[in-house]
Design an enzyme around this catalytic site. Structure first.
Site, PDB file in Angstrom:
ATOM      1  N   GLU A 293     -31.737   6.985  -8.384  1.00  0.00           N
ATOM      2  CA  GLU A 293     -31.511   6.005  -7.493  1.00  0.00           C
ATOM      3  C   GLU A 293     -30.844   6.532  -6.325  1.00  0.00           C
ATOM      4  OE1 GLU A 293     -33.070   3.184  -8.109  1.00  0.00           O
ATOM      5  OE2 GLU A 293     -33.585   3.692 -10.200  1.00  0.00           O
ATOM      6  N   CYS A 327     -24.851   1.846  -1.627  1.00  0.00           N
ATOM      7  CA  CYS A 327     -26.339   2.186  -1.236  1.00  0.00           C
ATOM      8  C   CYS A 327     -26.826   0.931  -0.564  1.00  0.00           C
ATOM      9  CB  CYS A 327     -26.793   2.783  -2.475  1.00  0.00           C
ATOM     10  SG  CYS A 327     -26.718   1.561  -3.806  1.00  0.00           S
TER      11      CYS A 327
HETATM   12  P1  NAD Z   1     -24.318  13.033  -3.249  1.00  0.00           P
HETATM   13  O1  NAD Z   1     -25.893  13.224  -3.194  1.00  0.00           O
HETATM   14  O2  NAD Z   1     -23.587  13.895  -2.333  1.00  0.00           O
HETATM   15  O3  NAD Z   1     -23.753  13.352  -4.453  1.00  0.00           O
HETATM   16  C1  NAD Z   1     -24.126  12.755  -5.907  1.00  0.00           C
HETATM   17  C2  NAD Z   1     -24.010  13.648  -7.027  1.00  0.00           C
HETATM   18  O4  NAD Z   1     -24.790  14.813  -7.011  1.00  0.00           O
HETATM   19  C3  NAD Z   1     -22.701  14.046  -7.067  1.00  0.00           C
HETATM   20  O5  NAD Z   1     -22.162  14.338  -8.529  1.00  0.00           O
HETATM   21  C4  NAD Z   1     -22.698  15.518  -6.447  1.00  0.00           C
HETATM   22  O6  NAD Z   1     -21.792  16.442  -6.765  1.00  0.00           O
HETATM   23  C5  NAD Z   1     -24.094  15.981  -6.967  1.00  0.00           C
HETATM   24  N1  NAD Z   1     -24.722  17.127  -6.170  1.00  0.00           N
HETATM   25  C6  NAD Z   1     -24.538  17.343  -4.569  1.00  0.00           C
HETATM   26  N2  NAD Z   1     -25.360  18.332  -4.285  1.00  0.00           N
HETATM   27  C7  NAD Z   1     -25.993  18.542  -5.373  1.00  0.00           C
HETATM   28  C8  NAD Z   1     -26.787  19.710  -5.782  1.00  0.00           C
HETATM   29  N3  NAD Z   1     -27.450  20.488  -4.631  1.00  0.00           N
HETATM   30  N4  NAD Z   1     -27.340  19.794  -7.064  1.00  0.00           N
HETATM   31  C9  NAD Z   1     -27.086  19.018  -7.973  1.00  0.00           C
HETATM   32  N5  NAD Z   1     -26.092  18.005  -7.859  1.00  0.00           N
HETATM   33  C10 NAD Z   1     -25.831  18.033  -6.439  1.00  0.00           C
HETATM   34  O7  NAD Z   1     -24.147  11.471  -3.120  1.00  0.00           O
HETATM   35  P2  NAD Z   1     -22.852  10.732  -2.880  1.00  0.00           P
HETATM   36  O8  NAD Z   1     -22.263  10.982  -1.612  1.00  0.00           O
HETATM   37  O9  NAD Z   1     -21.742  10.988  -3.918  1.00  0.00           O
HETATM   38  O10 NAD Z   1     -23.332   9.086  -3.086  1.00  0.00           O
HETATM   39  C11 NAD Z   1     -23.778   8.419  -1.843  1.00  0.00           C
HETATM   40  C12 NAD Z   1     -25.463   8.426  -2.022  1.00  0.00           C
HETATM   41  O11 NAD Z   1     -25.487   7.891  -3.170  1.00  0.00           O
HETATM   42  C13 NAD Z   1     -25.705   7.668  -0.755  1.00  0.00           C
HETATM   43  O12 NAD Z   1     -26.891   8.044  -0.555  1.00  0.00           O
HETATM   44  C14 NAD Z   1     -26.260   6.463  -1.476  1.00  0.00           C
HETATM   45  O13 NAD Z   1     -27.203   5.647  -0.908  1.00  0.00           O
HETATM   46  C15 NAD Z   1     -26.667   6.628  -3.001  1.00  0.00           C
HETATM   47  N6  NAD Z   1     -26.328   5.769  -4.064  1.00  0.00           N
HETATM   48  C16 NAD Z   1     -27.415   5.182  -4.456  1.00  0.00           C
HETATM   49  C17 NAD Z   1     -27.548   4.196  -5.303  1.00  0.00           C
HETATM   50  C18 NAD Z   1     -28.710   3.407  -5.785  1.00  0.00           C
HETATM   51  O14 NAD Z   1     -28.726   2.683  -6.805  1.00  0.00           O
HETATM   52  N7  NAD Z   1     -29.627   3.480  -5.100  1.00  0.00           N
HETATM   53  C19 NAD Z   1     -26.063   3.821  -5.655  1.00  0.00           C
HETATM   54  C20 NAD Z   1     -24.877   4.632  -5.225  1.00  0.00           C
HETATM   55  C21 NAD Z   1     -25.110   5.538  -4.366  1.00  0.00           C
END
Ligand code: NAD
Length: 542
Positions: A293, A327
């Site tokens: 998501e 999100c």
């Molecule tokens: P992010 O993508 O920066 O991080 C999410 C997770 O991915 C973290 O644990 C991070 O450490 C990890 N990550 C980052 N780079 C990575 C890589 N290269 N390889 C593997 N893992 C990696 O997101 P965030 O800032 O924590 O959250 C915000 C984002 O999440 C926004 O885009 C938001 O829209 C989305 N979000 C979506 C939903 C939904 O239900 N659609 C819900 C909550 C948040």
């Protein structure tokens, strides 16, 4: 299966406490906040029965007071990630073969612990780690997480009950096996509930999990770990690692036993993960389940018949609660010319009534800090750009200050270009962009809403004209996985509005529903024949 067809307790949504002045819950959470704030926690990796302190640490600070340190966490090396995988695989047999009601009881107990003795702790930790107001913490880390745990148990029971018919002389049955291998849960900073649910939902269905929380959420993730431990989750079922996400992910995805990913976070990271899984496909024992998501560029469109005060409230709550870091947050708004001035005046009035952004410990604050410096700097850049661009104007807010906390004023940008950068790009902060359309262009504006962004997570239409509502519902069929009529586009409740979007917003496996749980099982059909044939000849052979 145990010795009975057990009925799980009927799942009910956890009531939201008010935290109004003078209530006991307010006192309790403020005390817990102070204890955490003045304390210093040292958070290890949780691998099997071990709590590992690698000595390679990072400090943790509240986003609203970034010079203040509330503790540290230990970073994993590659060998620890491998150890986490090994522990999953060692624990798998016992966990997968535990009767389902024992698994259910653990997670139901976790829900009750959060509802009771851990409520103030998990809320206070979320206020500190993610700079949530008490209301935002309560609806997330307490109520939503409790709901996920309770409803998922009920959905699991529904899934298990789903069985095929059997013709005379035989018995068909389906057992919902956990995946053969382990699940990798990667969680975002913005919801403590999502952080808990992603590993827990897979574990509930009998899977073992490597969980990597976001660096910005580890302080509240620790409370989730404490709750799961106290609820009796056996060691090794959920192994927790933090550190370099690229190294951790490469190590996990290189395992032949990797069986599925449960991800919530940004779109570009998820696309990268999908590619990595694709590149490794030949090494895996099974085709991994990929559930993600991701981002959103969520809209509000008001019809000329919409009530201005209702539209203004939807914008203010939808765009600015938790600093727009949901999100589902409204971040692009389409207003009809005839009522736009009245609506925007009401929005301005509301925003001007907020205190300046500040600490969630001061409960009169509606707006607190954004999560970290990277987010602050990005938002400041877009705000500065809007100040310069001829086709954009800041009509509310536009200020920012990171001297103490990462504070961004709630900001409304008005643009004359419906494809202006902030109408298309996910900013993930308290910034909403408004485009005003001519009333007679309602139908073509719906098309514009559909075609403006790569995302399709949430969206809202406000109108009193039922034909307009019907037209929008049809025209925006693929523009949002969660579509709201006469409401803000945020605040999905587990058990009522299963959540997820399509297009670049994710695989739409609807967190908080049976659909999501089905991704964590691989059904086995067992056909048993009672009188087994002994002659190959069918009657037609004469
Ligand atoms: P992010 O993508 O920066 O991080 C999410 C997770 O991915 C973290 O644990 C991070 O450490 C990890 N990550 C980052 N780079 C990575 C890589 N290269 N390889 C593997 N893992 C990696 O997101 P965030 O800032 O924590 O959250 C915000 C984002 O999440 C926004 O885009 C938001 O829209 C989305 N979000 C979506 C939903 C939904 O239900 N659609 C819900 C909550 C948040």
């Amino acid at each position: 299966m145990g010795k009975g067809f057990f009925q799980v307790p009927k799942a009910k949504n956890e009531p939201i406490k008010s935290y109004a002045p003078g209530t006991p819950e307010r006192d309790e959470v403020l005390k817990a906040y102070r204890r955490y704030y003045e304390g210093s926690v040292d958070i290890p990796l949780y691998i099997g029965s071990k709590e590992i302190k690698t000595g390679n640490t990072r400090p943790m600070s509240p986003p609203h007071d970034h010079k203040h340190i509330v503790g540290q966490y230990h970073l994993a090396e590659k060998e620890h990630v491998q150890e986490a995988i090994d522990n999953c695989l060692e624990s798998r047999n016992a966990w997968a073969n535990l009767t389902w009601e024992q698994r259910a009881a653990i997670f139901l107990k976790a829900a009750e612990l959060i509802a009771g003795p851990y409520r103030a702790k998990i809320n206070a930790a979320t206020m500190i780690a993610q700079s949530k107001t008490i209301h935002q913490a309560e609806i997330d880390s307490a109520c939503e997480l409790i709901d996920f745990l309770r409803f998922n148990v009920a959905y699991m029971a529904d899934i298990y009950e789903e069985q095929p018919d059997s013709a005379a002389g035989l018995w068909n049955r389906v057992e919902y096996r956990p995946l053969e291998g382990f699940v990798y849960a990667i969680t975002p900073f913005n919801f403590t509930a999502i952080a808990g649910n992603l590993p827990a939902s897979a574990a509930l269905m009998g899977n073992v999990v490597v969980w990597k929380p976001s660096d910005s959420q580890i302080f509240s993730a620790k409370v989730i770990v404490d709750v799961f431990k106290e609820a009796g989750l056996p060691d090794g079922v959920i192994n927790v690692v933090y550190g370099d996400p690229v190294m951790i992910t490469e190590t996990v995805l290189a395992s032949p036993d990797f069986a599925g990913i449960h991800f919530t976070g940004s779109t570009h990271v998820f696309k990268q993960l999908w590619k990595q899984i694709g590149n490794n496909i030949d090494i895996y024992k099974t085709y991994p389940r990929i559930v993600g998501e991701t981002g959103g560029k969520d809209f509000i469109i008001a019809h000329p018949t919409a009530k201005p005060q209702q539209v203004a409230t939807a914008i203010v709550r939808g765009a600015f609660e938790f600093q727009g870091q949901k999100c589902s947050a409204a971040s692009r708004v389409y207003l009809p010319k005839s009522t736009s001035k009245e609506i925007l005046d009401l929005v301005k009035k509301d925003v001007e009534s907020f205190n300046k952004p500040g600490s969630p410990e001061d409960m009169s604050n509606f707006i607190t800090a954004v999560i970290h410096e990277g987010s602050f700097d990005k938002l400041a850049k877009y705000i500065d750009q809007a100040k310069e661009d001829a086709n954009a104007e800041i009509i509310v807010g536009g200020g920012y200050d990171k001297s103490e906390g990462y504070f961004i004023e709630p900001t409304v940008i008005l643009t004359t270009d419906p494809k202006y950068t902030t109408m298309e790009t996910e900013l993930f902060g308290p910034v909403v962009t408004v485009y005003i359309y001519e009333d007679q262009d309602w139908s073509s504006t719906l098309k514009l809403v559909d075609e403006t962004s790569e995302y399709a997570l949430t969206g809202a239409v406000l109108a009193t004209d039922r034909y307009a509502i019907d037209e929008a519902t049809k025209a925006l069929q693929n523009s949002a996985g969660n579509f709201y009529i006469n409401d803000k586009p945020t605040g999905a409740v587990v058990g009522q509005q299963p959540f997820g979007g399509a297009r670049a917003s994710g695989t739409n496996d609807k967190a908080g529903s049976a659909q999501n749980l089905l991704r964590w099982v691989s059904p086995r059909l067992i056909k048993e024949t009672f009188v087994t044939p002994e002659d190959y000849r069918y009657p037609f052979l004469g």
